[in-house]
Design a protein around this motif. Structure first.
Motif, short mmCIF file in Angstrom:
data_model
loop_
_atom_site.label_atom_id
_atom_site.label_comp_id
_atom_site.label_asym_id
_atom_site.label_seq_id
_atom_site.Cartn_x
_atom_site.Cartn_y
_atom_site.Cartn_z
N VAL A 1 0.83 -1.20 0.00
CA VAL A 1 0.00 0.00 0.00
C VAL A 1 0.87 1.25 0.00
O VAL A 1 1.84 1.34 0.75
CB VAL A 1 -0.94 0.00 1.22
N SER B 1 -2.50 -5.17 2.16
CA SER B 1 -3.90 -5.01 2.55
C SER B 1 -4.57 -6.36 2.75
O SER B 1 -4.11 -7.39 2.26
CB SER B 1 -4.66 -4.20 1.49
N GLY C 1 -3.31 -0.06 -3.37
CA GLY C 1 -2.61 -1.31 -3.15
C GLY C 1 -1.99 -1.78 -4.45
O GLY C 1 -2.67 -2.37 -5.30
#
Length: 488
Positions: free
Chosen positions: A291, A340, A366
């Motif tokens: 991320v 994530s 992401g």
């Protein structure tokens, strides 16, 4: 005739006066020796409705059955506690503990007696502060932070309105823990590229302060997860666990064990199939991404991979609350180098207690990072889950927690001011998975503070008259009446 009647009244008054003096002297004759006797015998009576100054039956029963020597070390001189009315309950409780043969109370000054402090804490695993307790039996030592002994309530003006003495429950629970010789263990899984306990030495220090032991665990050689293990940490593995290890961890979960996954992004084309299978049993899954934040105001300068995050409050009162205290701390939460997560609707979804702990802003992305997916896609335009938890009541309330990174708790980053919030959050998840404190079910004992709010000077003067001048006026009237009637 009138003179005779006056003499009779005078004799009558003298008789009643003499009787009053005799009664007063008798009261003094009884009260003074009783007080002296009570003082000599060190006798006191606890007349508070909730027995604020008396140890409960749960404590006395434990102390009566204790067959080992237990030392209570308090990092504060006893006279300091005795001198403060606010700590009178603690002071009297400590004297009662110390009255038992198997309890040895030692109080000391951290600054003036550093040798004793060092002997109790040779490896520096306890961050001792003034007012902290160490409860010791043999090699077992349990720390109780001083700030846990009392809980206070305040009004809008910042004045203390109520104080709850919680110390007995913690001290008695600690005595039970160390005398029984068992402390909950946190084990770092090794054998898959993890740094293990050595790479998380500061975390181990924090765990010791929270009264957990820590050790490495190699399930490729061990037959099973050790009996004293309450939490397994899988911290930033670079390869997957084996099928045999997964079976051992599943057996551990079936018995009510707990696992904390700290799954740092891995740029290599590695698939964590067995680890993913364990997560899926709790309807959680991870993406093979990393991320970053696109909004420059939401990340560290020139580092979009260290970015601001948001803590998530429980959705309802039945869910555990691990975030509200951190949300009101005033600290800005950041996370770094994180993958994530997402939830999966499995067959047992309705049975689980699940929740999200930490998410990104919806400006985060992401990006694809490692893994073996043939056609990966970036995730953007939504809040990305960075930490989550789940509990399965059908498996003896076993719990898992998943963080999208493990480096934030490593020795390289754990002291970073940016990462203070996720660090405290992680420690909160440890306590949620297995609380090291034995709850003796001793209720908090309340000491209330009476106060009066006066809105004006005239109101204050009225109160002073009511409680000061009025009794004096009544007394003067009584004296005047007595003076007029004594010769009547």
């Amino acid at each position: 005739m009138e003179m005779k009647k006056a003499n009779q009244n005078t004799q009558k008054n003298k008789k009643y006066t003499l009787m009053a003096w005799v009664m007063a002297l008798l009261v003094l004759a009884v009260a003074i020796p009783l007080n002296l006797l009570a003082e000599q015998l060190d006798i006191s009576w606890d007349l508070t409705p909730n027995k604020l100054y008396t140890l409960t039956d749960a404590t006395t029963n434990l102390l009566d059955s204790l067959d080992k020597q237990v030392d209570i070390y308090l990092a504060e001189p006893l006279e300091n506690i005795a001198a403060e009315p606010e700590t009178s309950a603690l002071y009297l409780a400590l004297l009662q503990y110390d009255s038992y043969d198997n309890i040895n109370l030692v109080t000391f000054d951290l600054e003036r007696e550093p040798e004793l402090a060092n002997s109790l804490n040779p490896d520096g695993v306890f961050n001792l502060s003034e007012g902290d307790f160490l409860i010791k039996c043999g090699d077992m030592v349990k720390r109780i932070p001083g700030k846990m002994i009392y809980q206070y309530e305040y009004n809008d003006a910042g004045d203390v309105t109520a104080a709850y003495f919680r110390g007995e429950n913690y001290i008695t629970g600690a005595i039970k823990t160390v005398s029984e010789g068992t402390m909950p263990g946190v084990y770092f899984l090794t054998g898959h590229g993890e740094a293990g306990k050595e790479g998380y030495s500061r975390l181990c220090t924090n765990l010791a302060n929270y009264n957990y032991t820590s050790a490495d665990l190699n399930l490729m050689t061990a037959d099973a997860v050790p009996e004293d293990c309450k939490i397994v940490l899988i911290a930033a593995p670079t390869t997957d666990i084996t099928e045999a290890e997964k079976e051992k961890l599943e057996a551990f979960l079936d018995k009510g064990g707990n696992i904390s996954f700290m799954m740092s992004p891995n740029e290599k084309p590695v698939r964590y199939k067995n680890i993913e299978d364990l997560m899926l049993e709790y309807c959680l899954a991870m993406r093979y991404d990393r991320v970053y934040e696109t909004d420059t105001s939401q990340h560290i300068s020139n580092d979009p991979y260290t970015f601001m995050v948001n803590l998530v409050s429980p959705a309802d009162e039945d869910q555990p609350d691990m975030t509200s205290g951190l949300q009101t701390s005033g600290l800005v939460p950041y996370m770094r180098n994180c993958r994530s997560l997402y939830s999966v609707f499995g067959s047992n979804y309705a049975q689980l207690t699940m929740g999200t702990l930490m998410v990104s802003n919806n400006t985060a992305v992401g990006e694809i990072y490692g893994g073996t997916d043939e056609d990966p896609e970036e995730t953007r335009g939504q809040e990305l889950i960075l930490a989550a938890y789940a509990m399965d009541p059908t498996r003896n309330d076993s719990k898992i927690v998943v963080f999208g990174d493990g480096s934030f708790m490593s020795d390289d980053y754990v002291s970073s001011e940016y990462l203070a919030v996720p660090t405290f959050l992680f420690l909160s998840t440890i306590t949620w998975m297995y609380n090291s404190d034995i709850d003796m079910s001793i209720a908090d004992k309340e000491k209330t503070y009476d106060y009066m709010l006066l809105n004006s000077e005239s109101e204050a003067n009225s109160i002073l008259y009511l409680f000061g001048a009025a009794p004096l006026v009544v007394a003067l009237i009584g004296i005047a009446v007595w003076a007029r009637r004594r010769n009547s």
